[in-house]
Scaffold this motif. Structure first.
Motif, PDB file in Angstrom:
ATOM      1  N   ASN A 199       4.851  -0.045  -0.196  1.00 19.76           N
ATOM      2  CA  ASN A 199       4.190   1.653  -0.235  1.00 19.76           C
ATOM      3  C   ASN A 199       5.241   2.310  -1.162  1.00 19.76           C
ATOM      4  OD1 ASN A 199       2.128   1.207   1.261  1.00 19.76           O
ATOM      5  ND2 ASN A 199       3.730   1.889   3.160  1.00 19.76           N
ATOM      6  N   ILE A 229       1.251   6.730   0.100  1.00 15.14           N
ATOM      7  CA  ILE A 229       1.113   5.967   1.610  1.00 15.14           C
ATOM      8  C   ILE A 229       2.387   5.976   2.139  1.00 15.14           C
ATOM      9  CG2 ILE A 229       0.297   4.047   3.471  1.00 15.14           C
ATOM     10  CD1 ILE A 229      -1.786   3.325   0.736  1.00 15.14           C
ATOM     11  N   ASN A 253      -0.243   6.700   6.949  1.00 14.93           N
ATOM     12  CA  ASN A 253      -1.985   7.128   6.294  1.00 14.93           C
ATOM     13  C   ASN A 253      -1.381   7.588   5.123  1.00 14.93           C
ATOM     14  OD1 ASN A 253       0.116   9.021   7.339  1.00 14.93           O
ATOM     15  ND2 ASN A 253      -1.068  10.112   8.322  1.00 14.93           N
ATOM     16  N   TRP A 257      -5.368   7.116  -1.119  1.00 15.79           N
ATOM     17  CA  TRP A 257      -5.342   6.561  -2.846  1.00 15.79           C
ATOM     18  C   TRP A 257      -7.173   6.220  -3.192  1.00 15.79           C
ATOM     19  CZ3 TRP A 257      -8.876   1.476  -1.968  1.00 15.79           C
ATOM     20  CH2 TRP A 257      -8.604   0.656  -2.947  1.00 15.79           C
ATOM     21  N   LYS A 301      -9.153   8.966  -1.137  1.00 12.45           N
ATOM     22  CA  LYS A 301      -9.850   8.476   0.488  1.00 12.45           C
ATOM     23  C   LYS A 301      -8.377   8.041   1.292  1.00 12.45           C
ATOM     24  CE  LYS A 301     -13.237   5.386  -1.990  1.00 12.45           C
ATOM     25  NZ  LYS A 301     -12.991   6.098  -3.934  1.00 12.45           N
ATOM     26  N   TYR A 302      -8.751   9.315   2.796  1.00 10.85           N
ATOM     27  CA  TYR A 302      -8.464   8.274   3.530  1.00 10.85           C
ATOM     28  C   TYR A 302      -7.856   7.677   3.983  1.00 10.85           C
ATOM     29  CZ  TYR A 302      -5.728   9.727   7.653  1.00 10.85           C
ATOM     30  OH  TYR A 302      -4.149   9.909   8.773  1.00 10.85           O
ATOM     31  N   ILE A 303      -6.500   7.037   4.241  1.00  7.77           N
ATOM     32  CA  ILE A 303      -6.272   5.384   4.910  1.00  7.77           C
ATOM     33  C   ILE A 303      -4.882   5.620   5.833  1.00  7.77           C
ATOM     34  CG2 ILE A 303      -5.324   3.124   3.875  1.00  7.77           C
ATOM     35  CD1 ILE A 303      -7.283   4.053   2.173  1.00  7.77           C
ATOM     36  N   ASP A 304      -5.710   5.043   7.082  1.00 12.13           N
ATOM     37  CA  ASP A 304      -5.313   5.198   8.005  1.00 12.13           C
ATOM     38  C   ASP A 304      -5.122   3.262   8.593  1.00 12.13           C
ATOM     39  OD1 ASP A 304      -4.655   5.920  11.221  1.00 12.13           O
ATOM     40  OD2 ASP A 304      -4.891   7.946  10.343  1.00 12.13           O
ATOM     41  N   PHE A 305      -3.857   2.777   8.975  1.00 12.98           N
ATOM     42  CA  PHE A 305      -3.420   2.124   9.501  1.00 12.98           C
ATOM     43  C   PHE A 305      -2.745   1.255  10.311  1.00 12.98           C
ATOM     44  CE2 PHE A 305      -1.179   1.449   5.267  1.00 12.98           C
ATOM     45  CZ  PHE A 305      -0.681   0.549   5.604  1.00 12.98           C
ATOM     46  N   VAL A 360     -10.675   5.439   5.476  1.00  9.09           N
ATOM     47  CA  VAL A 360     -10.468   3.795   5.567  1.00  9.09           C
ATOM     48  C   VAL A 360      -9.548   3.879   7.294  1.00  9.09           C
ATOM     49  CG1 VAL A 360     -10.359   2.494   3.571  1.00  9.09           C
ATOM     50  CG2 VAL A 360     -10.899   4.085   3.161  1.00  9.09           C
ATOM     51  N   LEU A 411      -4.334  -2.709  -1.678  1.00  5.46           N
ATOM     52  CA  LEU A 411      -4.912  -1.711  -1.590  1.00  5.46           C
ATOM     53  C   LEU A 411      -5.572  -2.600  -2.100  1.00  5.46           C
ATOM     54  CD1 LEU A 411      -3.165   1.019  -2.418  1.00  5.46           C
ATOM     55  CD2 LEU A 411      -4.569   0.682  -0.813  1.00  5.46           C
ATOM     56  N   VAL A 432      -8.553  -3.396   0.417  1.00  6.09           N
ATOM     57  CA  VAL A 432      -8.801  -2.513   1.051  1.00  6.09           C
ATOM     58  C   VAL A 432      -9.644  -2.061   0.283  1.00  6.09           C
ATOM     59  CG1 VAL A 432      -9.109  -0.186   0.913  1.00  6.09           C
ATOM     60  CG2 VAL A 432      -7.339  -1.158   2.385  1.00  6.09           C
TER      61      VAL A 432
END
Length: 211
Positions: free
Chosen positions: A42, A53, A89, A92, A95-99, A132, A191, A194
């Motif tokens: 990140n 992120i 989170n 990118w 787009k909102y990225i959450d994992f 996402v 990514l 992703v």
């Protein structure tokens, strides 16, 4: 220091295992946890303007503090203010990225007991809002990494809740997830995987060579 959940239950941290390398890409990666590898990745994304992120901070309420010296303070008891959701989170390409990032010592399956109901509910809500959402799972003894989209994970969670298997097998990972091959810099270019989730439905077997 004692840390407790909002319901008063004592928090017991999960012990992180060491790594067994197939290919020694860098001496500096030896013994690093998945979280460490993702933090470094990140930082690479941020420095190159690729994505923003971060690891989510853990909200803690301090209860007791000892002062063994005037210039030192030691926290002896604390509580999580709220239940944790996911690990990372950010944003990118708009787009909102959450994992969530998880590790398993098993070479054959990933136990679902390491995931909590409130985490799944959070991921479901984010997915419904167009975010996402996914898991990154590391099989530490194999040094293999997989991205599991939330939509793919959901059926295995439901399988467990209806009395079925309480884990996802490695064979199932190979069939429904995208494997990430570690590299030098960034360490885990997740990514790239992703992007496959976002663009079109994919066949994991056919696309392994793309990541």
């Amino acid at each position: 220091m004692t840390i407790r959940y909002p319901n008063g239950k004592k928090y017991v941290p999960v012990q992180k295992s060491g790594l067994q390398k197939k290919v020694d890409l860098s001496f500096s990666n030896r013994g690093k946890s998945l979280e460490d590898e993702l933090n470094e990745t990140n930082e690479f994304y941020l420095s190159r303007g690729v994505a923003v992120i971060h690891k989510k901070p853990v909200p803690i309420q301090i209860v007791n503090v000892n002062y063994p010296a005037r210039s030192a303070a030691v926290i002896t008891e604390a509580y999580f203010r709220t239940p944790s959701t996911t690990d990372f989170n950010g944003v990118w390409q708009g787009k909102y990225i959450d994992f969530e990032a998880k590790e398993t010592k098993s070479a054959t399956s990933f136990p679902l007991q390491n995931i909590h109901d409130h985490q799944v509910e959070h991921m479901k809500s984010v997915s419904q809002q167009g975010g996402v959402v996914f898991f990154i799972v590391k099989f530490t003894s194999l040094d293999r990494y997989f991205i599991v989209p939330y939509d793919s994970f959901e059926k295995y969670w439901e399988r467990m809740n209806t009395g079925g298997r309480k884990s996802i097998t490695l064979i199932e990972f190979e069939a429904m997830a995208i494997e990430i091959l570690p590299s030098f810099n960034p360490r885990l270019d997740y990514l790239k995987a992703v992007s496959l989730i976002i663009t079109t439905p994919y066949n994991a077997t056919e696309r392994q060579e793309e990541v």
